[in-house]
Design a protein around this motif. Structure first.
Motif, PDB file in Angstrom:
ATOM      1  N   ALA A   1     119.287 -17.160  11.398  1.00 49.66           N
ATOM      2  CA  ALA A   1     120.384 -18.105  11.150  1.00 49.66           C
ATOM      3  C   ALA A   1     120.781 -18.111   9.680  1.00 49.66           C
ATOM      4  O   ALA A   1     121.982 -18.126   9.342  1.00 49.66           O
ATOM      5  CB  ALA A   1     119.963 -19.509  11.598  1.00 49.66           C
ATOM      6  N   LEU A   2     119.795 -18.060   8.786  1.00 48.86           N
ATOM      7  CA  LEU A   2     120.113 -18.079   7.354  1.00 48.86           C
ATOM      8  C   LEU A   2     120.800 -16.787   6.919  1.00 48.86           C
ATOM      9  O   LEU A   2     121.703 -16.812   6.073  1.00 48.86           O
ATOM     10  CB  LEU A   2     118.838 -18.293   6.537  1.00 48.86           C
ATOM     11  CG  LEU A   2     118.146 -19.651   6.701  1.00 48.86           C
ATOM     12  CD1 LEU A   2     117.056 -19.817   5.650  1.00 48.86           C
ATOM     13  CD2 LEU A   2     119.132 -20.803   6.610  1.00 48.86           C
ATOM     14  N   VAL A   3     120.376 -15.665   7.481  1.00 45.81           N
ATOM     15  CA  VAL A   3     121.034 -14.398   7.138  1.00 45.81           C
ATOM     16  C   VAL A   3     122.503 -14.440   7.548  1.00 45.81           C
ATOM     17  O   VAL A   3     123.395 -14.069   6.782  1.00 45.81           O
ATOM     18  CB  VAL A   3     120.310 -13.212   7.807  1.00 45.81           C
ATOM     19  CG1 VAL A   3     121.141 -11.942   7.676  1.00 45.81           C
ATOM     20  CG2 VAL A   3     118.931 -13.003   7.179  1.00 45.81           C
ATOM     21  N   LEU A   4     122.767 -14.907   8.750  1.00 46.14           N
ATOM     22  CA  LEU A   4     124.151 -14.958   9.233  1.00 46.14           C
ATOM     23  C   LEU A   4     124.983 -15.946   8.436  1.00 46.14           C
ATOM     24  O   LEU A   4     126.142 -15.660   8.086  1.00 46.14           O
ATOM     25  CB  LEU A   4     124.162 -15.332  10.723  1.00 46.14           C
ATOM     26  CG  LEU A   4     123.542 -14.299  11.670  1.00 46.14           C
ATOM     27  CD1 LEU A   4     123.515 -14.823  13.092  1.00 46.14           C
ATOM     28  CD2 LEU A   4     124.294 -12.979  11.594  1.00 46.14           C
ATOM     29  N   MET A   5     124.421 -17.113   8.131  1.00 47.06           N
ATOM     30  CA  MET A   5     125.169 -18.093   7.323  1.00 47.06           C
ATOM     31  C   MET A   5     125.392 -17.573   5.909  1.00 47.06           C
ATOM     32  O   MET A   5     126.442 -17.832   5.296  1.00 47.06           O
ATOM     33  CB  MET A   5     124.419 -19.419   7.280  1.00 47.06           C
ATOM     34  CG  MET A   5     124.445 -20.186   8.594  1.00 47.06           C
ATOM     35  SD  MET A   5     126.133 -20.488   9.190  1.00 47.06           S
ATOM     36  CE  MET A   5     126.842 -21.393   7.820  1.00 47.06           C
ATOM     37  N   GLY A   6     124.427 -16.836   5.387  1.00 45.98           N
ATOM     38  CA  GLY A   6     124.602 -16.258   4.059  1.00 45.98           C
ATOM     39  C   GLY A   6     125.717 -15.230   4.026  1.00 45.98           C
ATOM     40  O   GLY A   6     126.530 -15.213   3.100  1.00 45.98           O
ATOM     41  N   VAL A   7     125.777 -14.370   5.043  1.00 45.01           N
ATOM     42  CA  VAL A   7     126.850 -13.365   5.120  1.00 45.01           C
ATOM     43  C   VAL A   7     128.207 -14.048   5.252  1.00 45.01           C
ATOM     44  O   VAL A   7     129.181 -13.666   4.582  1.00 45.01           O
ATOM     45  CB  VAL A   7     126.596 -12.411   6.298  1.00 45.01           C
ATOM     46  CG1 VAL A   7     127.816 -11.527   6.545  1.00 45.01           C
ATOM     47  CG2 VAL A   7     125.372 -11.553   6.032  1.00 45.01           C
TER      48      VAL A   7
END
Length: 588
Positions: free
Chosen positions: A266-272
């Motif tokens: 989830a954090l990777v996707l929100m970061g992107v």
């Protein structure tokens, strides 16, 4: 005895600016902001790593410490606060003989600047939950006054948005930290104890700090507050204050202790999403400080992406955590330098302008990770986090290459607009602006430190950075500039179409149209439509001014009838709730 003296520096580092804030309202002490950061800077340089100080008499027991992460945070933020303090003192330097000056305005800004500084240093050195939260709240509430300092309608609007979102973030963070104390049974939980946290607690900690970090879609305050605040406040807001979110996540999430695949993904996707969204919107902006604000949002998205990788692959933590902190230090110094440089571009005399433009160019190159810059080193140390991911995440490579090219375009646009900007200072008024000499010297020294960082931080193999990606971005930026000069750039139509605050502006437009629709149904459509058109035309014809009846002066900008009582009551209520909770736990 020497150990006790060293430990006392941990207390002095944040108490000193707090004491100076009490004296700051006196007009003759306009020079106080820079000395406020000196004890913290000396502590970061001279105090040994691992130093700790227990203060059982403070609140319910406070523990101050200087681990490796806190040392680097304290070092770069204290340096930035010091240089920004020079700008703050220069901004409120006494007027020439015979000219009037607003002593209340000067003292108020300096006092709140020092109060925000004290809260910031406290949360960095505080190893327990209470210290982090109290320092975080102190810094956040004092920053509101810095945002609205100018007293313009834009500043007051930005302040309202900031205050609402800051209080919401603090309430959510308070709930998350309280649940950490309950679930771990400690006010200073270890990484192993943090593995006991449930999903709700992790969500609260993430959301509470995501507001301060400017993570999409909680970023709305940031592109409004940065251009509204004075340049000294903008520099520390973007360079230092939003970075505390990552410090809180590293301390109060189980980073490196256990894998959290769902949260990491989830954090990777929100970061992107944050990274790409901010870059796209930033390219459509005209204001230099707004462009820098969206650049900060994009970099915080990149840091959130890296944090997600550490939650996915906990074995990378020994390499990843220092890499993240080093990247934060690089970005904090460079972004703070860019904000201060933009301020000098607008305020300094003509004689300083070639130096300022050259410094801005060097800082922009560092931001895009050009070879031989601190950005190249920061990017080099984060590469292991991206190369060790499973094959399912291979799509991140092309996305980050695209983001690198967009960052080059964003910095090229910043330099282009800076080049076109005309300094309002003429030779005739140069004597009245001689006080800019101190800020120019301080900013030049900061820029020099940033340029020397690659020589100090890492080996020569890290100095090249992502040269191919940067060159591709430079070539694309040159092509865009060439098409623009020929009048053939189709992207010009998008410039200025997205206002700062993006989603907030879209929401305001949607609600306005709903009101229009309701009014047209409730009354004669033709008459209502003509009335609204007349009102909107009148508003466009008469832009807000300090001389209109609705304008408020800087001295009264933060004295809205309900603002400070409501803020104070909410803050005290949160503190009282935490106190009662902890006392109840002790009685049990």
């Amino acid at each position: 005895m020497l150990s006790d003296l060293s430990s006392a520096w941990l207390l002095l580092a944040w108490v000193w600016p707090l004491l100076l804030a009490v004296l700051a309202p006196q007009p003759r002490l306009w020079w106080l902001p820079p000395p406020g950061a000196l004890p913290a800077l000396l502590t970061a340089v001279l105090a040994p790593t691992g130093l700790q100080l227990d203060l059982p008499w403070l609140i319910l027991g406070t523990t101050l410490g200087l681990d490796a992460t806190a040392r680097l945070y304290l070092l770069f933020t204290a340096l930035l606060w010091l240089v920004a303090g020079v700008f703050a003192a220069s901004m409120h330097r006494p007027a020439p003989s015979g000219a009037k000056t607003d002593c209340w305005q000067t003292g108020r800004f300096n006092a709140l600047f020092l109060l925000a500084m004290a809260g910031h240093f406290w949360l960095i050195l505080g190893l327990d939950l209470i210290s982090f939260y109290v320092g975080f709240a102190m810094m956040g509430l004092a920053s509101y006054a810095l945002v609205v300092h100018e007293g313009t309608p834009e500043a007051l609007q930005a302040g309202r948005v900031y205050l609402i979102m800051a209080l919401l973030g603090e309430v959510v963070l308070f709930a998350g930290l309280t649940m950490i104390a309950v679930q771990t049974g400690s006010m200073q939980p270890s990484a192993h104890q943090l593995t006991q946290l449930d999903d709700l607690t992790i969500a609260l900690v993430l959301l509470g700090l995501a507001v301060k970090a400017g993570i999409f879609p909680l970023h709305l305050w940031l592109p409004l507050a940065h251009p509204a605040a004075p340049v000294a406040a903008s520099a520390v807001l973007s360079g230092a204050m939003i970075k505390v979110a990552l410090l809180g996540w590293l301390r109060f999430l189980p980073v490196g202790a256990v894998a959290w695949p769902h949260w990491g993904s989830a954090l990777v996707l929100m970061g992107v999403l944050t990274l790409l969204f901010a870059l796209i919107v930033g390219l459509t902006q005209r204001d230099l400080k707004v462009i820098l604000a969206y650049s900060s949002i994009s970099k915080m998205g990149f840091l959130l992406l890296l944090l997600g990788v550490l939650l996915l692959e906990p074995e990378l933590a020994p390499v990843g955590v220092p890499a993240l902190v080093l990247y934060v230090a690089h970005h904090g110094l460079v972004k703070g330098g860019l904000f201060l440089g933009v301020g000098l571009r607008k305020q300094a005399g003509q004689g300083w302008q070639p130096l300022i433009l050259a410094g801005l160019a060097c800082l922009a190159l560092a931001m895009v990770a050009a070879p031989l810059t601190s950005g190249a080193v920061a990017k080099y140390v984060t590469k292991p986090l991206l190369t060790e991911l499973p094959a399912t995440w291979n799509w991140l490579g092309p996305v980050l290459i695209l983001a690198n090219v967009a960052t080059v375009l964003l910095m090229a646009r910043l330099l282009w607009l800076s080049w076109q900007l005309k300094s309002p200072v003429t030779p005739a008024t140069a004597s009245a602006n001689s006080h800019q000499r101190g800020p120019v010297i301080a900013w030049s020294l900061l820029t020099g430190v940033i340029l020397l960082l690659p020589l100090v931080l890492y080996r020569p193999s890290a100095w090249l950075g992502d040269a191919p990606g940067m060159m591709a971005g430079v070539a694309l930026a040159a092509a865009v500039i060439w098409l623009t000069r020929l009048g053939l750039n189709p992207l010009l139509a998008a410039v200025g179409r997205i206002p700062p605050g993006d989603l907030l502006a879209a929401f305001s437009l949607a609600t306005h149209r709903l009101r229009l629709l309701h009014m047209r149904r409730a009354d004669n459509p033709a008459n209502v439509w003509r009335q609204l058109q007349t009102r909107l035309s009148a508003q466009r014809a008469t832009p807000p001014s300090h001389h209109t009846k609705t304008a408020r002066t800087p001295a009264t900008a933060i004295h809205e009838p309900l603002t400070w009582p409501v803020v104070g009551a909410l803050w005290l209520s949160l503190g009282a709730a935490l106190l009662l909770f902890l006392l109840a736990g002790q009685l049990d």
